[in-house]
Scaffold this active site. Structure first.
Site, PDB file in Angstrom:
ATOM      1  N   LEU A  17      -5.013  -2.918 -27.740  1.00  0.00           N
ATOM      2  CA  LEU A  17      -5.938  -2.239 -28.644  1.00  0.00           C
ATOM      3  C   LEU A  17      -5.420  -2.535 -30.041  1.00  0.00           C
ATOM      4  O   LEU A  17      -4.200  -2.448 -30.271  1.00  0.00           O
ATOM      5  CB  LEU A  17      -5.936  -0.723 -28.397  1.00  0.00           C
ATOM      6  CG  LEU A  17      -6.791  -0.188 -27.254  1.00  0.00           C
ATOM      7  CD1 LEU A  17      -6.487   1.291 -27.031  1.00  0.00           C
ATOM      8  CD2 LEU A  17      -8.273  -0.383 -27.549  1.00  0.00           C
ATOM      9  N   ASP A  18      -6.297  -2.880 -30.964  1.00  0.00           N
ATOM     10  CA  ASP A  18      -5.791  -3.267 -32.267  1.00  0.00           C
ATOM     11  C   ASP A  18      -5.185  -2.081 -33.024  1.00  0.00           C
ATOM     12  O   ASP A  18      -5.294  -0.924 -32.610  1.00  0.00           O
ATOM     13  CB  ASP A  18      -6.874  -3.987 -33.093  1.00  0.00           C
ATOM     14  CG  ASP A  18      -8.000  -3.072 -33.537  1.00  0.00           C
ATOM     15  OD1 ASP A  18      -7.724  -2.000 -34.102  1.00  0.00           O
ATOM     16  OD2 ASP A  18      -9.180  -3.439 -33.332  1.00  0.00           O
ATOM     17  N   TYR A  19      -4.554  -2.375 -34.121  1.00  0.00           N
ATOM     18  CA  TYR A  19      -3.743  -1.415 -34.880  1.00  0.00           C
ATOM     19  C   TYR A  19      -4.514  -0.153 -35.257  1.00  0.00           C
ATOM     20  O   TYR A  19      -3.983   0.956 -35.197  1.00  0.00           O
ATOM     21  CB  TYR A  19      -3.219  -2.110 -36.135  1.00  0.00           C
ATOM     22  CG  TYR A  19      -2.220  -1.317 -36.942  1.00  0.00           C
ATOM     23  CD1 TYR A  19      -0.985  -0.954 -36.406  1.00  0.00           C
ATOM     24  CD2 TYR A  19      -2.502  -0.953 -38.257  1.00  0.00           C
ATOM     25  CE1 TYR A  19      -0.058  -0.247 -37.155  1.00  0.00           C
ATOM     26  CE2 TYR A  19      -1.580  -0.242 -39.012  1.00  0.00           C
ATOM     27  CZ  TYR A  19      -0.359   0.107 -38.459  1.00  0.00           C
ATOM     28  OH  TYR A  19       0.544   0.818 -39.210  1.00  0.00           O
TER      29      TYR A  19
ATOM     30  N   ARG B  71     -15.292  -4.956 -33.353  1.00  0.00           N
ATOM     31  CA  ARG B  71     -15.186  -5.014 -34.824  1.00  0.00           C
ATOM     32  C   ARG B  71     -15.920  -6.232 -35.378  1.00  0.00           C
ATOM     33  O   ARG B  71     -16.572  -6.156 -36.422  1.00  0.00           O
ATOM     34  CB  ARG B  71     -13.720  -5.023 -35.239  1.00  0.00           C
ATOM     35  CG  ARG B  71     -13.001  -3.723 -34.908  1.00  0.00           C
ATOM     36  CD  ARG B  71     -11.648  -3.606 -35.586  1.00  0.00           C
ATOM     37  NE  ARG B  71     -10.986  -2.372 -35.184  1.00  0.00           N
ATOM     38  CZ  ARG B  71     -11.202  -1.189 -35.736  1.00  0.00           C
ATOM     39  NH1 ARG B  71     -12.089  -1.076 -36.720  1.00  0.00           N
ATOM     40  NH2 ARG B  71     -10.563  -0.113 -35.320  1.00  0.00           N
TER      41      ARG B  71
END
Length: 239
Positions: free
Chosen positions: A103-105, A191
């Site tokens: 999962l991205d930041y 995103r």
């Protein structure tokens, strides 16, 4: 048990990676190099990879973590940022657990961690991509045409073709909640989709993966999967 399966069962790596180690001549059985992945070994045989003696099949650990935002999905970070390992109890950090996928930041939600290399390899292989469900809050209203584009499948600005995404929209005051189900493993897919469609993401949370659901797990906490959940997860990737 087959040699490659025994190496995978030790938690060192996946069975496919074990095959690579064996064929590369990096595996020794009872002091003799072995290049046959199908060689049968017993618990009494001494198996070593790159000179490291394996301890046999271990008790695997399967965790679900509610990853907070501004945390990286790695075991360590050269920039000194918090990692998902910081949210595990100290005893569990010694089990060589690794995040399954990412999962991205700035995203939060369900993340799996395990030392079962074979299961991790299956879960991240394109053939076994599981549906992943996300709750995404975006600014303002979302036109129906945007939802239709997502549901039909779209082409990202970088040229990647996306499969159709199941998406439902619920308008709220000044924002919209999108519940999206993805079947691909495209990097930062949501995103990038929202960027290309002119949507501004306020928050992004993964709430389900395959047969697993985040439910009421608190942010920053982890729990072990139940036996039923582990069985369902393995069945979903044909193990």
């Amino acid at each position: 048990m087959r040699l490659n399966k025994a190496i995978a069962a030790s938690g060192l790596c996946s069975r496919r990676k074990a095959d690579e180690f064996i064929l590369a001549g990096r595996v020794v059985v009872n002091g003799v190099p072995e290049v046959n992945p199908g060689r049968q070994v017993s618990p009494q045989d001494a198996v070593a990879v790159d000179g490291r003696l394996l301890t046999g099949a271990q008790n695997f650990c399967y965790l679900m973590l509610y990853k907070p935002v501004q945390v990286v999905c790695t075991v360590s970070d050269p920039e000194g940022r918090p990692t998902v390992m910081d949210y595990l109890p100290e005893p569990l950090r010694k089990l060589r657990l690794y995040p399954v996928g990412r999962l991205d930041y700035f995203s939060e939600g369900l993340l799996l961690l395990t030392n079962d290399g074979q299961l991790a390899q299956r879960l991240t292989h394109p053939r076994h991509h599981q549906p992943k469900t996300y709750e995404v809050f975006v600014r303002g209203a979302v036109p129906e045409a945007v939802l239709v584009t997502m549901r039909r499948g779209m082409l990202l600005a970088e040229g990647e073709k996306l499969m159709p995404v199941k998406v439902d929209a619920r308008p709220l005051q000044g924002r919209t909640l999108l519940r999206m189900v993805l079947h691909q493993g495209v990097n930062r897919q949501i995103r990038r989709m929202c960027r290309d469609l002119g949507l501004v993401i306020l928050s992004l949370k993964r709430v389900a993966q395959g047969p697993l659901e985040l439910r009421d797990l608190a942010v920053g906490t982890a729990r072990q999967l139940t036996q039923a959940e582990v069985a369902a997860l393995k069945k979903s990737v044909e193990l």
